[in-house]
Design an enzyme around this catalytic site. Sequence first.
Site, PDB file in Angstrom:
ATOM      1  N   ASP A 137      36.763  27.025   2.539  1.00 35.97           N
ATOM      2  CA  ASP A 137      37.933  26.185   2.339  1.00 35.97           C
ATOM      3  C   ASP A 137      37.909  25.611   0.925  1.00 35.97           C
ATOM      4  O   ASP A 137      36.847  25.487   0.304  1.00 35.97           O
ATOM      5  CB  ASP A 137      37.955  25.036   3.352  1.00 35.97           C
ATOM      6  CG  ASP A 137      38.002  25.534   4.786  1.00 35.97           C
ATOM      7  OD1 ASP A 137      38.522  26.642   5.000  1.00 35.97           O
ATOM      8  OD2 ASP A 137      37.511  24.816   5.674  1.00 35.97           O
ATOM      9  N   LYS A 138      39.069  25.198   0.449  1.00 33.42           N
ATOM     10  CA  LYS A 138      39.212  24.694  -0.921  1.00 33.42           C
ATOM     11  C   LYS A 138      38.149  23.649  -1.274  1.00 33.42           C
ATOM     12  O   LYS A 138      37.538  23.706  -2.339  1.00 33.42           O
ATOM     13  CB  LYS A 138      40.614  24.102  -1.099  1.00 33.42           C
ATOM     14  CG  LYS A 138      40.861  23.482  -2.467  1.00 33.42           C
ATOM     15  CD  LYS A 138      42.224  22.798  -2.523  1.00 33.42           C
ATOM     16  CE  LYS A 138      42.399  22.054  -3.833  1.00 33.42           C
ATOM     17  NZ  LYS A 138      43.640  21.270  -3.868  1.00 33.42           N
TER      18      LYS A 138
END
Length: 311
Positions: A137-138
């Site tokens: 995820d970011k």
Amino acid sequence: MNEINLEVKQEGDRLDRYLSEELPNLSRSRIQQLIEQGHVQLNGKVCTSKKIAVKAGDRISLEIPEAQPLELEPEDIPLDILYEDDQLLILNKPAGLVVHPAPGHQDGTLVNAILAHCPNLPGIGGVQRPGIVHRLDKDTTGAIAIAKTELAHQHLQAQLKAKTARREYLGVVFGSPKTESGTIDLPIGRHPIDRKKMAVVPVEQGGRSAVTHWKVKERLGNYTLMHFQLETGRTHQIRVHSAHIGHPIVGDPVYSSNRSVGVNLPGQALHAWRLRVQHPVSGEWIEVTAPPPQTFTTLLEVLRRRFAISP
């Protein structure tokens, strides 16, 4: 244009199967694509049927076009490289870096950075692109493996499917689990109402099998440093599973209640700590450990001080 010439020794197999066995560096889907595009000749004539049976003595000519550039701009973004050779690249991803271009994130991604770092990327599927086989995820930091070649891409995908690759994470959660370890075996799918979120969803309603193993690494008063090992790799898996058992990841903007811990975090306190994969050519096991970012170690120091716990 690279040309390969083969002579069939024994008959009976269909064309795409025969070529995939003879040319292990090319995936079956890539070979089928080349056949459909007219890059394969059988006994001097273009053959676009992947199912045709080959016979002993048949002559096959296969043309492999030069990889086409990906329609993305290389960007000079610093990379923290943990391991690299001509097949694999393993990086320690920082928070805030999106792995793959998507609506709203067309540039400034990890893929843009890799294109700049590897200007002569052989690529996958006839396109000069890095092979992203698992994502972070970011705002999740840590170790991520990228395939440089079609062979490495196939091999890493197979390892993830067979569960021979090992992915270990560190995360700080709210609360203190009653036991020292456990396994969460609950399917995950798109949230039925909020489509931007994932949730525990029954298989019959579209959920996919998801298994997370966890154990307590350090108890920090009302918080716990946890060690997670993934058996599957669903979107937001650790974050969803942790929240579901009542111990959401600290700093998670989506799955926790955003309670403040007094430390300025870029997002969830979740770090891909250790990655173990088999090299696609040598067969040797490669194990890398990604040092956690400063924000993660600062959070642990603050919690230890707060609860008078020495490391």
